[in-house]
Write an enzyme that holds these catalytic residues in place. Structure first.
Site, short mmCIF file in Angstrom:
data_model
loop_
_atom_site.label_atom_id
_atom_site.label_comp_id
_atom_site.label_asym_id
_atom_site.label_seq_id
_atom_site.Cartn_x
_atom_site.Cartn_y
_atom_site.Cartn_z
N ARG A 218 20.44 33.97 3.03
CA ARG A 218 21.38 33.14 2.28
C ARG A 218 20.85 32.82 0.89
NH1 ARG A 218 23.82 28.87 6.80
NH2 ARG A 218 24.38 30.46 8.35
N ASP B 51 23.31 23.77 -0.24
CA ASP B 51 24.63 24.25 0.17
C ASP B 51 25.67 23.76 -0.84
OD1 ASP B 51 23.91 25.67 2.38
OD2 ASP B 51 24.73 24.26 3.86
N ASP C 280 23.51 18.94 10.25
CA ASP C 280 23.77 19.27 8.84
C ASP C 280 22.84 18.51 7.89
OD1 ASP C 280 25.12 20.98 7.17
OD2 ASP C 280 26.78 19.61 6.79
N ASP D 57 20.95 18.87 5.37
CA ASP D 57 20.52 19.67 4.22
C ASP D 57 19.64 18.87 3.28
OD1 ASP D 57 22.25 21.83 5.00
OD2 ASP D 57 23.93 20.70 4.16
#
Length: 374
Positions: free
Chosen positions: A239, A191, A150, A152
């Site tokens: 996305r 995100d 994760d 990001d």
């Protein structure tokens, strides 16, 4: 098309386009971050120095921890991690398994701004957790490590009222064999998840990113208000965002080089897609991989006006085997409610012609107005 964004010194036209109040984000966010009365201003040269400054700001002069932070904080980051970015670029498929690097802004509500200086760069992310009144501006993020964990570039969890403005985020839109699903080479650019709402993402240059951003982490993490405006997305996969419920207002963005899908509106969310420029895009507006809870969209004043424009702008559509709805008739399927803020979109053509002069780092937070479209 590859976009080359001018620097602040590239032209006098930028000087006439300074923003007004910082809280006028052009979107749902209404925060000045830490740039308010009583703010403490610090300079950091590294990830660790940013972490240390934030931790110190959680305590008062006696050393007692103050809930939400002891004072508003403005951190100017002047570090340079170009060497790390260059090394990552030379070893793309070696990045996903590394430990992620990042600054965590956790349980800080007093107000915080992280502002990069021109020429600074970061091979680390900024992760906002259980905080509010956060602004991130003029930061250049490249080739984040830790895609499998994760890693990001920007992550916003359980955090309302955040403004992500005039940054550059880049990676390599590339699949490395052997990674889970062949897609964890790099994680997301931005995100926004877990009850975060009233977030504005503006004037960013995002390129070479496979999974650009989430709005919601699961089918139960829904119901947020997000604005995306004046961003450039180039050579990205999908996305833009992946929207799970809630409301997304996207205006005056430039989308060039969408390889898989753009807006993916799920879980009965609704998107207002307004005055944007689309080209070289596969499935730019769709709802897919969501069983039957498809979202809806309102299409307003984009460069595409009907299916007759698809060939001109190289818009194509795919039909997955799973249930889906494509905007391949280019008709609105819903009516977006009135927004709670004032904004003045320019034409889609002006976005195409001028936005590269304003989006990204090194622009002194210049903004694009109708006067600059002439």
């Amino acid at each position: 098309m590859k976009y080359l964004l001018p620097s602040a010194a590239a032209g006098l036209l930028l000087l006439a386009a300074q923003p007004t109040m910082a809280a006028n984000t052009g979107g749902y966010a209404t925060t000045d971050g830490g740039d308010v009365s009583g703010a403490v201003k610090k300079t950091a040269r590294s990830l660790q120095e940013i972490v240390d400054i934030i931790e110190a700001a959680k305590k008062d002069s006696s050393g007692k921890v103050v809930k939400g932070g002891a004072f508003p904080l403005v951190i100017t980051y002047n570090g340079n991690e170009d060497a790390l970015i260059k090394a990552a670029e030379a070893n793309i498929c070696g990045q996903w398994s590394k430990d992620p690097r990042g600054v965590e802004i956790k349980e800080f509500t007093k107000g915080i701004t992280i502002l990069g200086t021109n020429g600074s760069s970061a091979n680390f992310g900024i992760w906002v957790v259980n905080s509010s009144n956060v602004v991130v501006r003029n930061m250049r993020f490249g080739y984040m490590p830790g895609g499998a964990k994760d890693g990001d570039a920007i992550r916003i969890d359980n955090s309302p009222n955040v403004w992500i403005d005039h940054n550059e985020i880049f990676a390599k839109n590339f699949e490395c064999a052997g990674t889970p699903d062949n897609d964890t080479t790099f994680e997301s650019a931005v995100d926004i998840k877990k009850a975060s709402t009233n977030v504005t993402v503006s004037y960013n240059f995002i390129h070479g990113v496979k999974k650009v951003g989430l709005s919601g982490s699961s089918n139960t993490d829904t119901g947020r208000n997000l604005t995306y405006h004046h961003n450039i997305y180039s050579d990205v996969n999908s996305r833009l965002p992946l929207q799970r419920g809630g409301q997304v207002h996207a205006y005056n963005n430039l989308y060039d080089g969408i390889k898989s899908s753009g807006f993916n509106v799920r879980q009965k969310g609704i998107a207002l897609i307004e005055s944007n420029w689309f080209e070289n895009a596969l499935n730019p507006v769709t709802a897919r991989n969501d069983d039957s809870n498809f979202g809806t969209w309102e299409l307003r004043n984009n460069n595409i006006t009907s299916p007759s424009d698809f060939a001109k702008y190289k818009i194509t559509w795919g039909k997955p085997s799973t249930p889906h709805i494509n905007a391949d008739d280019w008709k609105s399927t819903g009516k977006f409610p009135a927004v709670s803020y004032s904004y003045s979109p320019v034409s889609a053509q002006c976005v195409k012609d001028k936005l590269a002069n304003y989006a990204g780092v090194g622009k002194n937070q210049a903004v694009l107005t109708a006067a600059n479209c002439k």
